[in-house]
Design an enzyme around this catalytic site. Structure first.
Site, PDB file in Angstrom:
ATOM      1  CG  HIS A 163      -0.577   3.983   4.267  1.00  0.00           C
ATOM      2  ND1 HIS A 163      -1.824   3.719   4.781  1.00  0.00           N
ATOM      3  CD2 HIS A 163      -0.106   2.795   3.791  1.00  0.00           C
ATOM      4  CE1 HIS A 163      -2.108   2.437   4.608  1.00  0.00           C
ATOM      5  NE2 HIS A 163      -1.078   1.856   4.013  1.00  0.00           N
ATOM      6  CB  SER A 170      -0.950  -0.004   1.199  1.00  0.00           C
ATOM      7  OG  SER A 170      -0.245  -0.242   2.398  1.00  0.00           O
TER       8      SER A 170
END
Length: 404
Positions: A197, A145
């Protein structure tokens, strides 16, 4: 007497068509991540602390392999499923723009830069004189991610959109899109890695603002790799996208979200809400003969008229740096899709007219030039292409990709 009804294609056929529309690198990442998770599941491997990105272990034991193992391993079935479903439309779009080899290089670059940002921030938090905290040094981040967030920033920057939809619920300014997604995910799923992230977003912004320009080689470098005998089998595959545009198999792989929706895996509003945060462009998969002129997008061509002379003349004008290039109208947006037919007819209609660059309708902005230079194109050619495309970044990418 049986009615004359053409039955719908079965699930297996639809899934096969969907898979064939995914370019080679994106599909390879999906396969690798899926196989790794399946093997871990079958052998009962759950020692993710050995492969995750753990800043303390990277620094104290110099375990740099964690930079790459951490993006290939996933902690659960939902983790790997969600990441791969998000990767398919986003990775396919970027691969059609950049090419398979170039995108692989960019993914490696983003993985390394994200890891360096992660280490830097973790060290600053752990050793700051005001409130030192070792939390981020001991955090174990795993999953693809982080790279996805970098891709979101890059694709959003290239798209030129002013707003983006968050899960189909509300629109936000495009420049804040990735950061708002970060906040939403952190609120909904508290066990996700905030720093992982965030560092992916920082890497994406560093790429789009040209901070990695010195690390990105030119088109000739990727062309040399593609012409290598070691990749000859892979290059000939229909799903392989050349870094200079097009592929060697005669047609461009496409991705249609309608195929996915009708496959039965995810359907209706559920899929739309899940995938709406990923930029997508729909197009029909059909073999054509002249697709090498339109690099990488996989868009539907609505006209089969031969225009090779116009395209070769256009490339010659752009490469020669002539002061009087022909003016080319930017394609008209039709429901989120750009009409290539409109662009081609504009070229045909103005084949005999000339106009100096300084008198064209739009002067390329520094921001647009920096974005395309960050992709590895030469600055001079970028400026000429943007002028010819009247400032439209997507059209400029198509023009630049035609140049070998």
């Amino acid at each position: 007497m049986r009615p004359n009804i053409v039955p719908e294609a079965g699930l297996q056929t639809r899934m096969g068509q969907w898979w064939e529309g995914i370019p080679v690198l994106t599909s390879a990442v999906v396969v690798v991540c899926g196989v790794i998770y399946l093997v871990c599941l079958l052998v009962g491997y759950d020692s993710f602390a050995e492969v995750c990105f753990w800043p303390s272990a990277v620094i104290s034991r110099f375990q740099v392999y964690r930079i790459f193992t951490s993006i290939l391993f996933h902690g659960s079935l939902l983790h790997v499923l969600f990441n791969m479903l998000a990767l398919v439309p986003l990775g396919s779009e970027l691969e059609r723009i950049m090419g398979s080899v170039r995108l692989l290089y960019i993914i490696v670059l983003l993985a390394i830069s994200s890891a360096l940002f992660h280490l830097l921030i973790a060290l600053l938090v752990a050793h700051n004189p005001f409130h030192p905290s070792p939390y981020f040094m001991d955090e174990c981040a795993i999953g693809f991610s982080g790279i996805l967030f970098s891709m979101i920033v890059i694709e959003t920057s290239l798209s030129g959109d002013q707003t983006r939809s968050v899960f189909g619920l509300f629109n936000v300014p495009a420049k804040w899109y990735a950061l708002i997604l970060l906040v939403v995910f952190q609120l909904v799923m508290s066990n996700v890695s905030l720093l992982g992230h965030l560092c992916g977003i920082l890497s994406g912004f560093a790429y789009t603002y040209g901070l990695f320009n010195v690390l990105i080689p030119g088109t000739s470098f990727f062309s040399a790799i593609e012409s290598s005998s070691y990749l000859s089998t892979c290059v000939r595959r229909p799903k392989f996208i050349m870094s200079t545009g097009g592929n060697g198999a005669g047609y461009l792989p496409t991705h249609s979200i309608q195929t996915v929706t009708s496959s039965g895996v995810l359907s209706g509003n559920i899929w739309e809400n899940l995938s709406s945060w990923m930029p997508q462009r729909e197009s029909s998969a059909q073999p054509v003969t002249d697709d090498s002129r339109f690099p990488g997008r996989g868009r539907t061509l609505t006209s089969q008229t031969s225009t090779g002379n116009h395209d070769s003349t256009l490339q010659a004008r752009l490469l020669s740096g002539s002061n009087s290039p022909e003016r080319i109208s930017a394609p008209t947006a039709l429901g989120g899709e750009r009409s290539l037919t409109g662009r081609q007819s504009a070229v045909d209609a103005t084949a005999g007219a000339t106009r100096p660059i300084g008198q064209q309708g739009s002067i390329p902005s520094d921001e647009s030039v920096q974005k395309l230079v960050a992709m590895g194109f030469e600055k001079t050619q970028v400026e000429v292409a943007l002028a010819a495309a009247e400032g439209d970044i997507n059209v400029a990418v198509e023009i630049l990709s035609q140049q070998g």
